[in-house]
Design a protein around this motif. Structure first.
Motif, short mmCIF file in Angstrom:
data_model
loop_
_atom_site.label_atom_id
_atom_site.label_comp_id
_atom_site.label_asym_id
_atom_site.label_seq_id
_atom_site.Cartn_x
_atom_site.Cartn_y
_atom_site.Cartn_z
N ASN A 1 -0.03 5.95 -7.17
CA ASN A 1 -1.35 6.36 -6.68
C ASN A 1 -2.16 5.10 -6.43
O ASN A 1 -2.46 4.36 -7.36
CB ASN A 1 -2.04 7.26 -7.71
N PRO A 2 -2.52 4.83 -5.17
CA PRO A 2 -3.22 3.59 -4.86
C PRO A 2 -4.67 3.55 -5.35
O PRO A 2 -5.32 2.51 -5.30
CB PRO A 2 -3.17 3.51 -3.33
N THR A 3 -5.19 4.66 -5.86
CA THR A 3 -6.60 4.70 -6.29
C THR A 3 -6.73 4.79 -7.80
O THR A 3 -7.64 5.45 -8.31
CB THR A 3 -7.31 5.89 -5.64
N ILE B 1 -7.92 4.06 -11.30
CA ILE B 1 -9.14 3.47 -11.84
C ILE B 1 -8.79 2.70 -13.11
O ILE B 1 -8.24 3.26 -14.05
CB ILE B 1 -10.20 4.55 -12.13
N GLY C 1 0.59 5.33 0.77
CA GLY C 1 -0.19 6.44 1.28
C GLY C 1 0.66 7.25 2.24
O GLY C 1 1.86 7.03 2.39
N ARG D 1 -1.48 8.57 -12.00
CA ARG D 1 -0.87 7.31 -11.60
C ARG D 1 0.07 7.41 -10.40
O ARG D 1 0.53 6.40 -9.90
CB ARG D 1 -0.11 6.69 -12.76
N LYS E 1 0.85 -1.19 0.00
CA LYS E 1 0.00 0.00 0.00
C LYS E 1 0.88 1.24 0.00
O LYS E 1 1.97 1.24 0.57
CB LYS E 1 -0.88 0.02 1.25
#
Length: 155
Positions: A150-152, A154, A4, A56, A2
């Motif tokens: 970027n962990p989110t 899409i 963040g 990204r 992860k």
């Protein structure tokens, strides 16, 4: 893994404790640190600034302060503190603190932090610091831009 804010702070703390010279790592507002506590030093303090969220990646701006106490009580009383010989204690602190900064930077360029996905975007600028908080401190502040995935994303 992860990526963040928590992971960034943990990675920086890990890099600081891996450096030869640093005893303690702190984070947040520098004025919240008890600078009178001599057992903290040499100290690395983490100040995370802006975060730029790209598609990204996330790029964090971070200032790291590596500093130590200038203990004039250990200085020879017969030496003028403003002479070249009198500033030797500060020179030692500047030398060791900059070396620790170099170790941390190397970890982000090709060491454990790099392998873990924390990439150094800039060539850090190191600025000498000579401050009187609760005691006289000197060392270096170095400014980093650290990029993480970027962990989110899409898909």
């Amino acid at each position: 893994m992860k990526y963040g804010y928590y992971q960034l702070c943990e990675a920086l703390q890990s890099a600081a404790t891996s450096a030869d010279y640093i005893t303690t790592t702190t984070w947040g507002n520098i004025f919240d640190v008890d600078m009178r506590k001599m057992t903290l030093f040499p100290l690395c303090h983490i100040l995370v600034g802006n975060a730029t969220i790209n598609e990204r990646t996330v790029t964090y701006e971070v200032d790291l302060l590596v500093m130590d106490v200038v203990d004039y009580s250990k200085q020879d009383p017969n030496v003028d503190p403003y002479s070249f010989e009198g500033v030797a204690m500060k020179q030692d602190i500047y030398h060791r603190a900059l070396f620790s900064a170099q170790q941390m930077i190397a970890s982000m360029r090709r060491g454990d932090l790099y392998s873990d996905g924390f990439r150094l975007v800039n060539d850090p600028v190191c600025e000498p610091i000579d401050e009187d908080y609760e005691n006289t401190l000197c060392g270096w502040k170095f400014t980093l831009q650290i990029e993480t995935p970027n962990p989110t994303i899409i898909c």
